[in-house]
Design a protein around this motif. Structure first.
Motif, PDB file in Angstrom:
ATOM      1  N   ARG A  30      -0.138   7.011 -11.097  1.00 54.81           N
ATOM      2  CA  ARG A  30       1.058   7.794 -11.418  1.00 54.81           C
ATOM      3  C   ARG A  30       2.328   7.042 -11.018  1.00 54.81           C
ATOM      4  O   ARG A  30       3.300   6.974 -11.762  1.00 54.81           O
ATOM      5  CB  ARG A  30       1.048   9.115 -10.648  1.00 54.81           C
ATOM      6  CG  ARG A  30       0.406  10.250 -11.333  1.00 54.81           C
ATOM      7  CD  ARG A  30       1.244  10.788 -12.483  1.00 54.81           C
ATOM      8  NE  ARG A  30       0.608  11.976 -13.003  1.00 54.81           N
ATOM      9  CZ  ARG A  30       0.344  12.189 -14.270  1.00 54.81           C
ATOM     10  NH1 ARG A  30       0.658  11.297 -15.186  1.00 54.81           N
ATOM     11  NH2 ARG A  30      -0.221  13.295 -14.655  1.00 54.81           N
ATOM     12  N   THR A  31       2.304   6.514  -9.796  1.00 51.37           N
ATOM     13  CA  THR A  31       3.491   5.815  -9.298  1.00 51.37           C
ATOM     14  C   THR A  31       3.818   4.627 -10.191  1.00 51.37           C
ATOM     15  O   THR A  31       4.969   4.399 -10.550  1.00 51.37           O
ATOM     16  CB  THR A  31       3.258   5.338  -7.848  1.00 51.37           C
ATOM     17  OG1 THR A  31       2.959   6.471  -7.046  1.00 51.37           O
ATOM     18  CG2 THR A  31       4.473   4.627  -7.294  1.00 51.37           C
ATOM     19  N   ASN A  63      -5.980   5.711  -5.377  1.00 50.00           N
ATOM     20  CA  ASN A  63      -6.114   7.117  -5.768  1.00 50.00           C
ATOM     21  C   ASN A  63      -5.243   7.359  -7.001  1.00 50.00           C
ATOM     22  O   ASN A  63      -4.575   6.444  -7.488  1.00 50.00           O
ATOM     23  CB  ASN A  63      -5.772   8.057  -4.607  1.00 50.00           C
ATOM     24  CG  ASN A  63      -4.351   7.887  -4.109  1.00 50.00           C
ATOM     25  OD1 ASN A  63      -3.424   7.738  -4.889  1.00 50.00           O
ATOM     26  ND2 ASN A  63      -4.188   7.893  -2.799  1.00 50.00           N
ATOM     27  N   LEU A  64      -5.252   8.597  -7.488  1.00 50.60           N
ATOM     28  CA  LEU A  64      -4.515   8.894  -8.727  1.00 50.60           C
ATOM     29  C   LEU A  64      -3.022   8.590  -8.602  1.00 50.60           C
ATOM     30  O   LEU A  64      -2.380   8.197  -9.576  1.00 50.60           O
ATOM     31  CB  LEU A  64      -4.682  10.374  -9.082  1.00 50.60           C
ATOM     32  CG  LEU A  64      -5.779  10.747 -10.072  1.00 50.60           C
ATOM     33  CD1 LEU A  64      -5.673  12.226 -10.389  1.00 50.60           C
ATOM     34  CD2 LEU A  64      -5.688   9.919 -11.354  1.00 50.60           C
ATOM     35  N   GLN A  65      -2.482   8.760  -7.389  1.00 53.52           N
ATOM     36  CA  GLN A  65      -1.042   8.511  -7.221  1.00 53.52           C
ATOM     37  C   GLN A  65      -0.693   7.040  -7.391  1.00 53.52           C
ATOM     38  O   GLN A  65       0.448   6.700  -7.715  1.00 53.52           O
ATOM     39  CB  GLN A  65      -0.551   9.040  -5.867  1.00 53.52           C
ATOM     40  CG  GLN A  65      -0.576  10.543  -5.744  1.00 53.52           C
ATOM     41  CD  GLN A  65      -0.033  11.271  -6.958  1.00 53.52           C
ATOM     42  OE1 GLN A  65       1.031  10.935  -7.461  1.00 53.52           O
ATOM     43  NE2 GLN A  65      -0.770  12.235  -7.465  1.00 53.52           N
ATOM     44  N   ASP A 118       0.836  -1.199   0.000  1.00 58.62           N
ATOM     45  CA  ASP A 118       0.000   0.000   0.000  1.00 58.62           C
ATOM     46  C   ASP A 118       0.877   1.258   0.000  1.00 58.62           C
ATOM     47  O   ASP A 118       0.372   2.365  -0.073  1.00 58.62           O
ATOM     48  CB  ASP A 118      -0.890   0.036   1.249  1.00 58.62           C
ATOM     49  CG  ASP A 118      -2.017  -0.969   1.152  1.00 58.62           C
ATOM     50  OD1 ASP A 118      -2.231  -1.518   0.057  1.00 58.62           O
ATOM     51  OD2 ASP A 118      -2.683  -1.200   2.179  1.00 58.62           O
ATOM     52  N   MET A 160       3.424   3.562  -1.734  1.00 62.02           N
ATOM     53  CA  MET A 160       3.960   3.856  -3.060  1.00 62.02           C
ATOM     54  C   MET A 160       5.473   4.078  -3.004  1.00 62.02           C
ATOM     55  O   MET A 160       6.178   3.837  -3.980  1.00 62.02           O
ATOM     56  CB  MET A 160       3.255   5.070  -3.667  1.00 62.02           C
ATOM     57  CG  MET A 160       1.782   4.813  -3.978  1.00 62.02           C
ATOM     58  SD  MET A 160       1.523   3.460  -5.170  1.00 62.02           S
ATOM     59  CE  MET A 160       0.971   2.107  -4.126  1.00 62.02           C
ATOM     60  N   LEU A 202      -4.202   0.789  -1.986  1.00 59.03           N
ATOM     61  CA  LEU A 202      -4.191   2.251  -2.117  1.00 59.03           C
ATOM     62  C   LEU A 202      -4.881   2.597  -3.427  1.00 59.03           C
ATOM     63  O   LEU A 202      -4.459   2.161  -4.490  1.00 59.03           O
ATOM     64  CB  LEU A 202      -2.761   2.796  -2.124  1.00 59.03           C
ATOM     65  CG  LEU A 202      -2.720   4.324  -2.081  1.00 59.03           C
ATOM     66  CD1 LEU A 202      -2.832   4.824  -0.651  1.00 59.03           C
ATOM     67  CD2 LEU A 202      -1.460   4.873  -2.708  1.00 59.03           C
TER      68      LEU A 202
END
Lengths: 137, 114
Positions: free
Chosen positions: B58-59, B53-55, B32, B34, B51
């Protein structure tokens, strides 16, 4: 080639957009994918730092045939003890940053692992400059 | 193991990347955090994470990690799906806990990277 991006404090929705843009540019330049990964992982860590810990800042990237040089210059608050911040596990991240999956105190150490040259300068109350360079060969 | 077989084993819903279901993959990593996902070096495993979300997207984009399994009944947002589609990723939603999803994949032969 010179590229420049602005990043803003707590702008988590756009965190990573500069890194993403630079990744696409390096792909177009046919740089080795393993090297691109090192560049963008280091840059993304620094970009998230500027958004999560600082009051935003500027990212500049200069690319030539042999290397990429990136500067992430933020607007403060600065790092009182860089040696402390460079150690794995040390972090001052907010709960909001931790909710995003960051703040484990691994950013600066991970940047160091992925770049060929790293220079971190910081003045409390002024800001932090993270300069990194990765050779393409 | 193909992505399709993985989705079947996990009873997961593939929300984007359906055109890649026949690709074979052997390794996975679950976290969880990043920050951990960004430390995988040359490895490009399947990512299991709670996890959401947008990150997360992105990650994974930064790490060349293009197969993401959201566990613990997490549902991808429209923005996440849009970004994952732009990056050509496979994104799936699984109702199982992280432990159960990892256990099933490990038992079926998916390898850890360390």
């Amino acid at each position: 080639m010179h590229l420049e991006y602005q990043v803003y404090e707590a702008d988590f929705v756009n965190a990573g957009s500069a890194s993403s843009s630079i990744k696409k540019t390096l792909k177009q330049l046919n740089i080795n994918p393993a090297i691109i990964k090192r560049v963008v992982v280091a840059l993304y860590e620094a970009e998230v730092n500027a958004i999560a810990h600082a009051y935003g800042g500027t990212i500049t990237a200069d690319i030539d045939a042999n290397k990429i040089n990136i500067k992430v210059v933020d607007k403060g608050p600065g790092i009182p003890d860089i040696d402390w911040a460079m150690q794995e596990g040390n972090s001052t991240a907010s709960p909001e940053v931790r909710d995003m999956g960051f703040g484990a105190g691994m950013g600066l150490p991970n940047i160091q692992k992925n770049v060929d040259k790293l220079n971190v300068q910081s003045t409390v109350g002024v800001g932090t400059s993270v300069e990194m360079e990765v050779n393409f060969k | 193991m193909t992505i399709k077989e993985i989705a079947t084993l996990l009873d997961a819903k593939v929300v984007c990347g359906k055109e890649r279901l026949d690709e074979e993959h052997e390794n996975a990593f679950a976290s969880d955090l990043m920050s951990d996902v960004l430390t995988l070096g040359d490895h490009n495993p399947i990512i299991l994470t709670g996890l959401c979300n947008l990150q997360t997207i992105r990650t994974c984009e930064m790490g060349n990690l293009d197969i993401i399994i959201l566990v613990r009944k997490k549902k991808a947002t429209e923005e996440m799906i849009e970004m994952a589609e732009e990056e050509g990723m496979v994104l799936m939603e699984c109702n199982y806990s992280m432990f159960k999803a990892c256990g099933i994949l490990y038992q079926a032969g998916i390898q850890a990277i360390y």
